[in-house]
Design a protein around this motif. Sequence first.
Motif, PDB file in Angstrom:
ATOM      1  N   ARG A  75       0.835  -1.200   0.000  1.00  0.00           N
ATOM      2  CA  ARG A  75       0.000   0.000   0.000  1.00  0.00           C
ATOM      3  C   ARG A  75       0.871   1.252   0.000  1.00  0.00           C
ATOM      4  O   ARG A  75       0.527   2.270  -0.619  1.00  0.00           O
ATOM      5  CB  ARG A  75      -0.922   0.023   1.223  1.00  0.00           C
ATOM      6  CG  ARG A  75      -2.051  -0.989   1.175  1.00  0.00           C
ATOM      7  CD  ARG A  75      -3.171  -0.600   2.136  1.00  0.00           C
ATOM      8  NE  ARG A  75      -2.695  -0.327   3.476  1.00  0.00           N
ATOM      9  CZ  ARG A  75      -2.555  -1.224   4.432  1.00  0.00           C
ATOM     10  NH1 ARG A  75      -2.840  -2.505   4.184  1.00  0.00           N
ATOM     11  NH2 ARG A  75      -2.127  -0.879   5.638  1.00  0.00           N
ATOM     12  N   ALA A  76       1.999   1.210   0.710  1.00  0.00           N
ATOM     13  CA  ALA A  76       2.898   2.363   0.715  1.00  0.00           C
ATOM     14  C   ALA A  76       3.455   2.632  -0.672  1.00  0.00           C
ATOM     15  O   ALA A  76       3.621   3.788  -1.074  1.00  0.00           O
ATOM     16  CB  ALA A  76       4.046   2.131   1.698  1.00  0.00           C
ATOM     17  N   ALA A 211       5.344  15.115  -0.170  1.00  0.00           N
ATOM     18  CA  ALA A 211       3.940  14.705  -0.324  1.00  0.00           C
ATOM     19  C   ALA A 211       3.839  13.198  -0.561  1.00  0.00           C
ATOM     20  O   ALA A 211       2.951  12.526  -0.023  1.00  0.00           O
ATOM     21  CB  ALA A 211       3.303  15.473  -1.481  1.00  0.00           C
ATOM     22  N   PHE A 212       4.772  12.656  -1.361  1.00  0.00           N
ATOM     23  CA  PHE A 212       4.751  11.213  -1.619  1.00  0.00           C
ATOM     24  C   PHE A 212       5.064  10.427  -0.352  1.00  0.00           C
ATOM     25  O   PHE A 212       4.416   9.411  -0.059  1.00  0.00           O
ATOM     26  CB  PHE A 212       5.752  10.863  -2.718  1.00  0.00           C
ATOM     27  CG  PHE A 212       5.792   9.394  -3.042  1.00  0.00           C
ATOM     28  CD1 PHE A 212       4.860   8.841  -3.896  1.00  0.00           C
ATOM     29  CD2 PHE A 212       6.757   8.567  -2.475  1.00  0.00           C
ATOM     30  CE1 PHE A 212       4.890   7.479  -4.183  1.00  0.00           C
ATOM     31  CE2 PHE A 212       6.787   7.213  -2.750  1.00  0.00           C
ATOM     32  CZ  PHE A 212       5.847   6.669  -3.612  1.00  0.00           C
ATOM     33  N   ALA A 217       3.383   6.877   4.055  1.00  0.00           N
ATOM     34  CA  ALA A 217       3.245   6.567   5.480  1.00  0.00           C
ATOM     35  C   ALA A 217       1.779   6.454   5.873  1.00  0.00           C
ATOM     36  O   ALA A 217       1.392   5.571   6.660  1.00  0.00           O
ATOM     37  CB  ALA A 217       3.932   7.654   6.308  1.00  0.00           C
ATOM     38  N   GLY A 218       0.941   7.340   5.335  1.00  0.00           N
ATOM     39  CA  GLY A 218      -0.483   7.258   5.637  1.00  0.00           C
ATOM     40  C   GLY A 218      -1.127   5.999   5.098  1.00  0.00           C
ATOM     41  O   GLY A 218      -1.966   5.376   5.769  1.00  0.00           O
ATOM     42  N   ASP A 219      -0.740   5.579   3.886  1.00  0.00           N
ATOM     43  CA  ASP A 219      -1.302   4.364   3.303  1.00  0.00           C
ATOM     44  C   ASP A 219      -0.869   3.125   4.070  1.00  0.00           C
ATOM     45  O   ASP A 219      -1.595   2.121   4.110  1.00  0.00           O
ATOM     46  CB  ASP A 219      -0.878   4.245   1.839  1.00  0.00           C
ATOM     47  CG  ASP A 219      -1.575   5.265   0.954  1.00  0.00           C
ATOM     48  OD1 ASP A 219      -2.606   5.810   1.388  1.00  0.00           O
ATOM     49  OD2 ASP A 219      -1.077   5.529  -0.158  1.00  0.00           O
ATOM     50  N   GLY A 322      11.358   0.417   7.364  1.00  0.00           N
ATOM     51  CA  GLY A 322      10.420   0.077   8.421  1.00  0.00           C
ATOM     52  C   GLY A 322       9.207  -0.673   7.918  1.00  0.00           C
ATOM     53  O   GLY A 322       8.499  -1.318   8.716  1.00  0.00           O
ATOM     54  N   MET A 323       8.933  -0.610   6.615  1.00  0.00           N
ATOM     55  CA  MET A 323       7.786  -1.312   6.044  1.00  0.00           C
ATOM     56  C   MET A 323       8.129  -2.717   5.579  1.00  0.00           C
ATOM     57  O   MET A 323       7.242  -3.475   5.178  1.00  0.00           O
ATOM     58  CB  MET A 323       7.246  -0.532   4.850  1.00  0.00           C
ATOM     59  CG  MET A 323       6.788   0.871   5.165  1.00  0.00           C
ATOM     60  SD  MET A 323       6.379   1.742   3.640  1.00  0.00           S
ATOM     61  CE  MET A 323       6.014   3.371   4.304  1.00  0.00           C
ATOM     62  N   THR A 324       9.397  -3.087   5.625  1.00  0.00           N
ATOM     63  CA  THR A 324       9.826  -4.336   4.996  1.00  0.00           C
ATOM     64  C   THR A 324       9.226  -5.553   5.664  1.00  0.00           C
ATOM     65  O   THR A 324       8.886  -6.539   4.994  1.00  0.00           O
ATOM     66  CB  THR A 324      11.360  -4.426   5.019  1.00  0.00           C
ATOM     67  OG1 THR A 324      11.898  -3.275   4.362  1.00  0.00           O
ATOM     68  CG2 THR A 324      11.841  -5.677   4.319  1.00  0.00           C
TER      69      THR A 324
END
Length: 535
Positions: A75-76, A211-212, A217-219, A322-324
């Motif tokens: 999603r990110a 912005a990206f 991070a929000g997604d 951190g998303m891995t």
Amino acid sequence: MTAVVAVPVRGSRQLAGTGALLRLALRRDRVMIPVWSVALGGLVASGASTLEKVYRTAAERADVAHSMNGNGSLRALYGPVFDDSVGGLTAWRFGGFGYVLAAVMSLLIVVRHTREEEETGRQELLSSAMVGRRAPLTSALLAAFVANALAALIITAGLAGSTGDTAGSAALGLTTGAVGMLFAGMAAIMAQLTESARLAKGLTGAVLGAAFLLKAAGDTATRDASSVLDRLSPLGWAENVRPYAGERWWALLLIVAAVLAQGAAAYVLAGRRDIGMSFVPPRPGPAEGRISTAYGLARRLQRGGVIGWTLGFALAGLLFGGMTDGAADLVGDNAQTKEIIQRMGGQSGLTDAFLATMVGMLGMVAALYAASSVLRLHGEETGQRAEPVLAASVGRVRWAAGHLVIAFGGAALIMVAGGLGLAAGYGREPGPILGAALVQLPAIWALAGLAVLLFGAFPRLAQAALGVVGLCLALGWIGPALNLPRAVLDVSPFGHLPKLPGTEMVWTPVVLLTVVAAVLVGAGLGALRRRDVTG
């Protein structure tokens, strides 16, 4: 050349000459605007038919939507899927990329016809005629509007024919154009604040990057783009329009309101300064020491950009690192989703494949830095700042080499920062990830070498190097998801590199790309020695 002090006037006199300046801008951009708009619009408009071939049944589309929404890491990268129809998947897969391309196109157009005109002295010449104070800004924004309107029309017409959903197609097309105009307004403000076209582009690009990252991070935090971080990002606003998924027109109106507010702010600023001036003037001369070499001059001119890119890559690495862990939680029985990740990151475990994908994306973005840093030479030449340097004892090759050291060495520095950020965010030993980051350098250098060749041999086509890098970025971002043939993906030099970490190191493509980069640089410098230096 003396600065022109504009005489305050009111009403329509401040817009006098807007039509003539708009015609001039469209004539100058008669190639750039059609190419950008048709490529952007055609890419998004063709997405529906392409995705329909990849995901042939409703069950397959529902399966991939469920898999993507269930994984924060994906999603990110791509955003959430709001609807599993062909149109919904098109908006998910191509919408974000289209928004970014529209933003880049718009900021280039606006800065080209505002700050660049003042920096080169052409605006002073034009303003000696009957040209109002706000006419240049108005014509630049109108040129950006023409480009975005053309792209929006192509997207809307193309997708309406493919999906049969006029409302969803219009929502995606209008949102793409609105995001483009949003960053056109941001570029207009930056052009008033700064005295350098390069700095205006860099600051607007930094806002786009921020912005990206906020949207990513929000997604990651939510599945429906309802995070506070999404609401702080203009790209998050665009995502919340939700084409083909019960369109939220209020989110589009929010973007339009922001465009109008930015335009008003730019107009106020334009009316309060003289031509050639800015609200944040550069410091006069070096703050300390003295510049005695061509390399020292290049370092002083480009150090701000290198620092900004390095910090940005370190932050992006931390975020994606951190998303891995979420990549390992991907639905394991979804063969299509697993194939997409492995096509991007290599036939290894999903975690390593995700890391390889992130490293590859950082490498392709770093190529934008390297090519733009090389093209600083073109800006110095066309801005007539190269001639005084070359009039002394500095030769052309030594002058160019100073900037090339910054371009090629800076690319290595920002990739190191990105690799260390990924390792720190993931909590893994930095060695393998840092090695994977450095393996991207030959491809980055090859594209930078192409920029050197174009600048040296074909200076009028030098800016095309950024278009080639953009094509490589598009192939790397959307090619694997569309299951494009290997021969198409191999057009990008990044398609030949080993997918590290997780696979074996193959040195042949790394060495060959390094040799190609060296040959391109040598050919470009040789051509520079033989041609005239122009203003």
